[in-house]
Design a protein around this motif. Structure first.
Motif, short mmCIF file in Angstrom:
data_model
loop_
_atom_site.label_atom_id
_atom_site.label_comp_id
_atom_site.label_asym_id
_atom_site.label_seq_id
_atom_site.Cartn_x
_atom_site.Cartn_y
_atom_site.Cartn_z
N THR A 1 0.76 -0.99 0.03
CA THR A 1 0.15 0.14 -0.16
C THR A 1 0.97 1.12 0.13
OG1 THR A 1 -1.86 -1.34 1.19
CG2 THR A 1 -1.74 1.33 1.11
N THR B 1 2.12 1.79 -3.40
CA THR B 1 1.13 2.15 -4.41
C THR B 1 0.99 3.58 -4.29
OG1 THR B 1 -0.21 0.02 -4.25
CG2 THR B 1 -1.49 2.08 -4.71
N CYS C 1 -5.12 4.55 -2.83
CA CYS C 1 -4.73 3.33 -2.02
C CYS C 1 -6.05 2.50 -1.67
CB CYS C 1 -4.01 3.64 -0.98
SG CYS C 1 -2.29 4.40 -1.79
N ARG D 1 -7.85 0.54 -4.04
CA ARG D 1 -7.00 -0.74 -4.73
C ARG D 1 -6.58 -1.61 -3.46
NH1 ARG D 1 -7.04 3.36 -7.44
NH2 ARG D 1 -6.86 3.27 -9.73
N THR E 1 -4.71 -5.63 -3.44
CA THR E 1 -3.53 -5.48 -2.55
C THR E 1 -3.33 -6.51 -1.57
OG1 THR E 1 -2.95 -3.08 -3.21
CG2 THR E 1 -1.79 -4.19 -1.32
#
Length: 145
Positions: free
Chosen positions: A16, A19, A133, A136, A140
């Motif tokens: 994360t 990202t 983040c 997503r 992840t």
């Protein structure tokens, strides 16, 4: 889930952060601090870029703490504070952050397993990075188990 397995593995927190760093770079935000806390509001991972101003360190952590404690984005809490129904909430818990840049991280079962806090850019930039983040995170989490 295995009760001995952390709900938010360090590997997911690291991904994360990666990202967030990549998205900050794509937005040309030079200096950011990024904090990840677990569901118990414990700092799990933190990074700051070379150009990050010192105040962003505390702000990123407070944004993550605020988001996990209320399981809500810091920006949405801000909309309810001020003269709203949560007037004065920013003064609780040792000081909350009620502007954008903090987002809860939710697993595939809808459980809040942690939060991310981003600081160093404008409020809009911090919000964009944290939301990127958040959006997503489920993918992840799946790739790290």
């Amino acid at each position: 889930m295995d009760p001995l397995t952390a709900a938010l593995p360090l590997a997911a927190a690291r991904r994360t952060i990666e990202t967030a760093l990549a998205h900050a770079e794509s937005l040309q935000v030079a200096g950011v601090g990024i904090a990840i806390v677990d569901a118990g509001a414990n700092l799990l991972a933190f990074v700051r870029t070379d150009d990050c101003f010192l105040g962003a360190i505390d702000l990123a952590q407070r944004k993550a703490l605020t988001a996990v404690r209320f399981r809500a984005s810091t920006g949405s809490l801000g909309a309810l504070s001020g003269d709203g129904p949560l007037r004065g909430i920013e003064h609780s818990h040792g000081g909350l952050v009620t502007f954008g840049g903090g987002e809860p991280l939710v697993d595939g079962n809808g459980r809040c397993v942690g939060a991310i806090g981003v600081s160093g850019g404008s409020v809009d930039e911090d919000t964009a990075i944290a939301r990127h983040c958040r959006d997503r995170f489920h993918a992840t989490l799946l790739t790290t188990r």
